[in-house]
Design a protein around this motif. Structure first.
Motif, short mmCIF file in Angstrom:
data_model
loop_
_atom_site.label_atom_id
_atom_site.label_comp_id
_atom_site.label_asym_id
_atom_site.label_seq_id
_atom_site.Cartn_x
_atom_site.Cartn_y
_atom_site.Cartn_z
N TYR A 1 0.75 -1.31 0.00
CA TYR A 1 0.13 0.07 -0.03
C TYR A 1 0.94 0.97 -0.23
O TYR A 1 1.66 1.61 0.93
CB TYR A 1 -1.01 0.10 1.13
CG TYR A 1 -1.74 -1.10 1.30
CD1 TYR A 1 -2.49 -1.54 0.22
CD2 TYR A 1 -2.14 -1.50 2.53
CE1 TYR A 1 -3.34 -2.54 0.53
CE2 TYR A 1 -3.21 -2.62 2.73
CZ TYR A 1 -3.74 -3.32 1.71
OH TYR A 1 -4.76 -4.26 1.90
N SER A 2 0.94 2.04 -1.10
CA SER A 2 1.71 3.43 -1.31
C SER A 2 2.93 3.09 -0.80
O SER A 2 3.46 3.92 -0.05
CB SER A 2 0.91 4.32 -0.45
OG SER A 2 -0.41 4.73 -0.71
N PRO A 3 3.60 2.08 -1.20
CA PRO A 3 5.17 1.67 -0.99
C PRO A 3 5.99 2.72 -0.98
O PRO A 3 6.10 3.36 -2.11
CB PRO A 3 5.21 0.30 -1.31
CG PRO A 3 4.66 0.35 -2.67
CD PRO A 3 3.31 1.01 -2.39
N TRP A 4 6.89 2.87 -0.03
CA TRP A 4 8.07 3.87 -0.32
C TRP A 4 9.15 2.92 -0.65
O TRP A 4 9.89 2.03 0.11
CB TRP A 4 8.58 4.69 1.19
CG TRP A 4 9.52 5.54 0.94
CD1 TRP A 4 9.91 6.21 -0.27
CD2 TRP A 4 10.28 6.08 2.09
NE1 TRP A 4 10.96 7.11 0.20
CE2 TRP A 4 11.12 6.93 1.49
CE3 TRP A 4 10.48 5.93 3.55
CZ2 TRP A 4 12.31 7.86 2.25
CZ3 TRP A 4 11.39 6.50 4.23
CH2 TRP A 4 12.06 7.63 3.54
N THR A 5 9.75 2.94 -1.85
CA THR A 5 10.49 2.10 -2.30
C THR A 5 11.88 2.68 -2.90
O THR A 5 12.94 1.84 -3.28
CB THR A 5 9.83 1.18 -3.80
OG1 THR A 5 9.67 2.13 -4.67
CG2 THR A 5 8.73 0.63 -3.31
N ASP A 6 11.92 3.86 -2.89
CA ASP A 6 13.13 4.73 -3.52
C ASP A 6 13.70 5.81 -2.32
O ASP A 6 13.10 6.79 -2.18
CB ASP A 6 12.80 5.43 -4.69
CG ASP A 6 14.02 6.15 -5.35
OD1 ASP A 6 15.21 5.74 -4.81
OD2 ASP A 6 13.81 6.92 -6.15
N LEU A 7 14.49 5.32 -1.67
CA LEU A 7 14.94 6.26 -0.41
C LEU A 7 16.11 7.27 -1.12
O LEU A 7 16.46 8.00 -0.34
CB LEU A 7 15.61 5.37 0.98
CG LEU A 7 14.65 4.97 1.89
CD1 LEU A 7 13.48 3.98 1.25
CD2 LEU A 7 15.13 4.84 2.81
N ALA A 8 16.35 7.10 -2.24
CA ALA A 8 17.16 7.98 -3.11
C ALA A 8 16.31 9.15 -3.60
O ALA A 8 16.98 10.27 -4.26
CB ALA A 8 18.07 7.52 -4.26
N VAL A 9 14.94 9.16 -3.28
CA VAL A 9 14.10 10.08 -3.66
C VAL A 9 14.18 10.57 -5.10
O VAL A 9 14.43 11.81 -5.08
CB VAL A 9 13.83 11.24 -2.64
CG1 VAL A 9 12.98 12.08 -2.67
CG2 VAL A 9 14.25 10.60 -1.25
N THR A 10 14.03 9.69 -6.30
CA THR A 10 14.38 10.23 -7.48
C THR A 10 12.92 10.28 -8.36
O THR A 10 13.17 10.67 -9.52
CB THR A 10 15.24 9.38 -8.23
OG1 THR A 10 14.57 8.01 -8.39
CG2 THR A 10 16.80 9.25 -7.54
N ALA B 1 21.58 4.45 -0.29
CA ALA B 1 20.15 4.71 -0.65
C ALA B 1 19.46 3.82 -1.91
O ALA B 1 18.51 3.76 -2.09
CB ALA B 1 19.95 6.11 -1.00
N THR B 2 20.42 3.50 -2.88
CA THR B 2 20.28 2.76 -3.93
C THR B 2 20.69 1.04 -3.98
O THR B 2 20.20 0.66 -4.69
CB THR B 2 20.88 3.18 -5.20
OG1 THR B 2 22.19 3.07 -5.09
CG2 THR B 2 20.25 4.56 -5.60
N ASP B 3 20.77 0.74 -2.54
CA ASP B 3 20.99 -0.60 -2.30
C ASP B 3 19.65 -1.32 -2.34
O ASP B 3 18.48 -0.74 -1.65
CB ASP B 3 21.42 -0.65 -0.77
CG ASP B 3 21.74 -1.97 -0.40
OD1 ASP B 3 20.90 -3.18 -0.91
OD2 ASP B 3 22.68 -2.39 0.29
N PRO B 4 19.46 -2.45 -2.95
CA PRO B 4 18.22 -2.82 -3.23
C PRO B 4 17.56 -3.38 -1.86
O PRO B 4 16.19 -3.61 -1.76
CB PRO B 4 18.32 -4.02 -4.12
CG PRO B 4 19.54 -4.07 -4.88
CD PRO B 4 20.46 -2.90 -4.05
N TYR B 5 18.18 -3.48 -0.75
CA TYR B 5 17.58 -4.13 0.41
C TYR B 5 17.19 -2.70 1.17
O TYR B 5 16.47 -2.87 1.78
CB TYR B 5 18.68 -4.83 1.19
CG TYR B 5 19.10 -6.26 0.69
CD1 TYR B 5 18.19 -6.75 -0.26
CD2 TYR B 5 20.39 -6.73 1.05
CE1 TYR B 5 18.77 -8.04 -0.88
CE2 TYR B 5 20.52 -7.87 0.55
CZ TYR B 5 19.80 -8.56 -0.50
OH TYR B 5 20.03 -9.86 -1.00
#
Length: 335
Positions: A175-184, A219-223
């Motif tokens: 639900y509305s997942p936050w999947t990119d902590l690099a914020v691109t 931040a771009t580590d897949p985990y």
């Protein structure tokens, strides 16, 4: 949109959005969240089992278990930017999923940042999943689910399990997942001012807490950011997000990349609805419908596990009952 949805968006824009423009006060956010949370009553015919002692690790959190045991299981990972919220704050979702999908739900109380940065939350999710299997829950009768940061954590857990060669669950609800902590994502900018809940620049500040002292390249580590993962071999995904969310592209890009890797994906983009709107059940009709759709997905992808039901029924009969709390195509949802 329903009148209830319009009211909730108005309230979020007045009360929640301004807070996201300020410096993050972790302690105050946690206290205010616990004060304001609405706790639904335990559904009739179900038991709430709270397990918040240190000795309960790796299954620290809470179970909602159907009397007699349910034939499937959901492992739920709550949202909250990895630094606030809890299984209690998300009972509107977990209770709604349990009763609709006929699934026992375990909601994990994973360790939070900034005290416990990455990989603490991921380690906790992996340990909980593996304990469920060790306790007799079959992987093909289990779905992993999560919202916002918990949705990203659920997807990262799938990737880590696949990479380790472990048995994967039958599917995942995101639900509305936050999947990119690099914020691109482009929606971070394009929906800034349209999203009733978040300003665009808050996510970089929150990400820094979860990353801890790690270099920004992590931040771009897949985990950390499963957007950048290889999705081959993952089970079916059910995803939803609102069209005006700043995090919209965190859902759209995952759906596109997962489909390209051969994963079955249902991605529902709802017009104008706020971040993780299923949490507003039972007040919002759109939330109820989304939980109904989620339950149908869970039932469709899982295999009924009568053995686990009998085992859980036996264990729950000896467990103390907690007192009841107070009272595959992208589509567009509109009303």
């Amino acid at each position: 949109m329903s009148l209830q949805s319009r009211f909730i968006c108005w309230w979020l824009r007045r009360r929640f959005l301004p807070v996201t423009r300020r410096p993050i006060d972790v302690a105050r956010t946690r206290v205010n969240t616990q004060k304001r949370v609405w706790l639904p009553p335990v559904p009739a015919g179900w038991q709430l089992r709270e397990q918040y002692r240190d000795v309960d690790v790796p299954l620290r959190g809470e179970w909602l278990v159907r009397e007699g045991g349910a034939p499937r299981t959901i492992l739920y990972l709550h949202g909250g930017g990895y630094y606030f919220c809890s299984p209690r704050t998300h009972r509107a979702i977990t209770y709604g999923l349990a009763t609709r999908a006929d699934a026992d739900v375990f909601s994990l109380d994973y360790r939070l940042a900034p005290e416990h940065p990455f990989p603490a939350a991921l380690d906790d999710a992996l340990a909980a999943y593996r304990r469920l299997l060790a306790d007799g829950v079959r992987a093909d009768s289990l779905v992993i689910a999560g919202d916002s940061a918990g949705g990203g954590l659920a997807l990262a857990t799938l990737v880590a399990l696949r990479d380790a060669g472990g048995a994967l669950p039958a599917g995942a609800l995101l639900y509305s997942p936050w999947t990119d902590l690099a914020v691109t994502g482009a929606s971070i900018r394009e929906n800034d001012g349209r999203d009733p809940m978040f300003c665009g620049d808050v996510f970089a500040r929150v990400a820094a807490m979860y990353l801890g002292d790690a270099n920004q390249t992590r931040a771009t580590d897949p985990y950390v950011s499963p957007l950048y993962a290889d999705y081959r071999g993952l089970p079916p995904l059910y995803m939803l997000a609102g069209s005006t969310e700043t995090l919209l592209d965190d859902t759209r890009r995952v759906a596109q990349r997962a489909r390209a890797a051969g994963v079955q994906v249902e991605c529902n983009i709802a017009r104008g609805l706020p971040h993780i709107w299923p949490i507003y059940a039972p007040f919002m009709p759109e939330a109820r419908r989304s939980l109904d759709d989620s339950a149908r997905f869970v039932q469709r992808v899982t295999t009924v596990d009568t053995t686990a039901r009998a085992q859980k029924a036996a264990s729950s009969s000896h467990a103390p009952q907690s007192p009841q709390s107070p009272q595959s195509s992208e589509s567009s949802i509109s009303s």
